[in-house]
Design an enzyme around this catalytic site. Structure first.
Site, PDB file in Angstrom:
ATOM      1  N   CYS A  72     -25.399  28.718  14.887  1.00  0.00           N
ATOM      2  CA  CYS A  72     -25.117  28.660  13.460  1.00  0.00           C
ATOM      3  C   CYS A  72     -25.031  30.075  12.890  1.00  0.00           C
ATOM      4  O   CYS A  72     -25.897  30.904  13.144  1.00  0.00           O
ATOM      5  CB  CYS A  72     -26.206  27.875  12.736  1.00  0.00           C
ATOM      6  SG  CYS A  72     -25.920  27.707  10.966  1.00  0.00           S
ATOM      7  N   GLN A 196     -35.642  32.832  -3.215  1.00  0.00           N
ATOM      8  CA  GLN A 196     -34.205  32.818  -2.986  1.00  0.00           C
ATOM      9  C   GLN A 196     -33.916  32.976  -1.489  1.00  0.00           C
ATOM     10  O   GLN A 196     -34.513  33.818  -0.819  1.00  0.00           O
ATOM     11  CB  GLN A 196     -33.524  33.951  -3.754  1.00  0.00           C
ATOM     12  CG  GLN A 196     -33.664  33.855  -5.265  1.00  0.00           C
ATOM     13  CD  GLN A 196     -32.764  32.796  -5.885  1.00  0.00           C
ATOM     14  OE1 GLN A 196     -32.109  32.038  -5.188  1.00  0.00           O
ATOM     15  NE2 GLN A 196     -32.745  32.746  -7.202  1.00  0.00           N
ATOM     16  N   GLU A 249     -45.729  29.744 -14.504  1.00  0.00           N
ATOM     17  CA  GLU A 249     -45.180  29.010 -13.359  1.00  0.00           C
ATOM     18  C   GLU A 249     -46.061  27.792 -13.099  1.00  0.00           C
ATOM     19  O   GLU A 249     -47.292  27.872 -13.176  1.00  0.00           O
ATOM     20  CB  GLU A 249     -45.141  29.907 -12.125  1.00  0.00           C
ATOM     21  CG  GLU A 249     -44.899  29.216 -10.804  1.00  0.00           C
ATOM     22  CD  GLU A 249     -43.592  28.451 -10.763  1.00  0.00           C
ATOM     23  OE1 GLU A 249     -43.607  27.304 -10.276  1.00  0.00           O
ATOM     24  OE2 GLU A 249     -42.566  29.001 -11.215  1.00  0.00           O
ATOM     25  N   ASN A 290     -35.622  31.391 -15.632  1.00  0.00           N
ATOM     26  CA  ASN A 290     -34.965  31.168 -14.333  1.00  0.00           C
ATOM     27  C   ASN A 290     -35.287  29.741 -13.896  1.00  0.00           C
ATOM     28  O   ASN A 290     -36.053  29.513 -12.962  1.00  0.00           O
ATOM     29  CB  ASN A 290     -35.476  32.190 -13.310  1.00  0.00           C
ATOM     30  CG  ASN A 290     -34.810  32.028 -11.954  1.00  0.00           C
ATOM     31  OD1 ASN A 290     -33.674  31.594 -11.860  1.00  0.00           O
ATOM     32  ND2 ASN A 290     -35.529  32.360 -10.899  1.00  0.00           N
ATOM     33  N   CYS A 317     -28.774  28.792 -11.654  1.00  0.00           N
ATOM     34  CA  CYS A 317     -28.110  28.381 -10.420  1.00  0.00           C
ATOM     35  C   CYS A 317     -27.144  27.230 -10.685  1.00  0.00           C
ATOM     36  O   CYS A 317     -26.585  26.663  -9.740  1.00  0.00           O
ATOM     37  CB  CYS A 317     -29.133  27.990  -9.357  1.00  0.00           C
ATOM     38  SG  CYS A 317     -30.178  26.595  -9.817  1.00  0.00           S
TER      39      CYS A 317
END
Length: 358
Positions: A72, A196, A249, A290, A317
């Site tokens: 891959c 990420q 968070e 985010n 995103c």
């Protein structure tokens, strides 16, 4: 796939700009940031199939049988090299792959994350804890073929449903975190923390945010959905200041990691466990958001509008939810925007915009 990468990026930029045309003036777009078009991913999520004596690591076909993907081209070269040695060692541990049609077996997935310094986090997703001793005994074997193995854990996923992992995570090594060094910041990734998957583009994303923070030079910054502290820590290091830095968070492990990175950097930053959507306090001059693909939603948009920080940096995103949220922030105008090719060979994009109070 098959479309030349420069054309892919140009099409992506055009599509995103068109989607956001009501909110982002055409002259505010910066050049898209691109990294490698292949060999860019720092994490391998491998479905396990086959048999105990001949397991496969890759994907499952339409009949839920294992298909090996030995070559891959998704993964960063150090991760690819590590997998070449690691997968035979894992196969030798004698774990029975989980067979979806019969619902028999133990090993469902193998998740391997590689750091920029060639260290690894290896996570075994098992149906039950019965095979923990085999994994524990295999750590030395794995390290003998891949010395960079730093963290090994087992995730227990007993349910038969399309969910990659379960709620229980058991770390088997003394080290509990994988250091992820991007430029001058080292993040500490725990097994269940989000990070990420494209390190090159993530570093560029943080550099861009740092540049925008430096230009605005706020006295205080609040990072919502802060994860392991990516935007908050870079805001703290941006030129200018000094400035008060806070992060919110919902994942406790990510907050622990953010606090550790701040301490190592000698930064006085406050990270709290909480749901960004139900903030009770928003009194900062610049706010970074985010969010996941769903966006920040009407309640948080209303809270931002009411608090009226001078600037907002929104990293998204999902351009569709970004457009929806921008429509609910009428008190702001976009002064900078940039596409980041975080997911080459796909139609997905990371988009970051800088908003200024009207």
């Amino acid at each position: 796939m098959g479309v030349p990468h420069p054309r892919q990026v140009a099409d992506l930029q055009s599509d995103v700009a068109d989607l956001l045309r009501d909110h982002v003036p055409s002259d505010e777009w910066q050049e898209p940031f691109t990294g490698p078009e292949s060999a860019f991913r720092n994490k391998a999520k491998l479905a396990v199939g086959g048999t105990k004596g001949d397991p496969t690591f890759g994907i499952l076909d339409t009949t839920s049988r294992g298909v090996a993907l030995p070559e891959c081209r998704l993964y960063e070269p150090p991760l690819t090299d590590a997998l070449d040695a690691l997968l035979p060692a894992v196969a030798g541990l004698g774990l029975t792959p989980f067979d979806v049609p019969t619902r028999q077996g133990e090993l469902k997935h193998l998740i391997v994350t590689g750091s920029p310094d060639a260290q690894l986090m290896v996570r075994f997703v098992l149906r039950s804890p019965g095979q923990l001793p085999r994994v524990q005994e295999g750590i030395d074997v794995m390290r003998s073929v891949v010395p960079g193995v730093r963290v090994v854990s087992v995730n227990i996923q007993p349910e038969h449903k399309a969910v990659l992992e379960g709620d229980e995570e058991i770390v088997l090594t003394d080290d509990e975190t994988l250091p992820m060094r991007l430029d001058d910041v080292t993040f500490h990734l725990r097994p269940r923390s989000f990070f990420q998957t494209n390190s090159t583009v993530a570093a560029a994303l943080y550099r861009q945010a740092r540049e925008w923070v430096a230009a605005a030079d706020p006295a205080s910054v609040l990072d919502l959905y802060c994860g392991v502290g990516g935007f908050a820590l870079n805001a703290a290091l941006a030129k200018g200041g000094p400035r008060r830095i806070d992060g919110v968070e919902i994942a406790p492990d990510a907050v622990r990691s953010a606090r550790r990175s701040a301490s190592e950097l000698g930064l006085d930053a406050g990270f709290e466990i909480g749901d960004a959507r139900v903030l009770s306090r928003l009194d900062h001059e610049l706010v970074v958001v985010n969010p996941p693909r769903r966006g920040i939603g009407p309640d948080l948009c209303a809270a931002v509008e009411s608090a009226a920080p001078a600037h907002v940096i929104y990293s998204s995103c999902n351009p569709t939810s970004l457009a929806r949220d921008l429509a609910q922030l009428p008190g702001y105008r976009v002064t900078r925007a940039r596409v980041f090719d975080m997911f080459p060979q796909t139609r997905h994009a990371e988009v970051m915009v800088l908003l200024e109070r009207r």
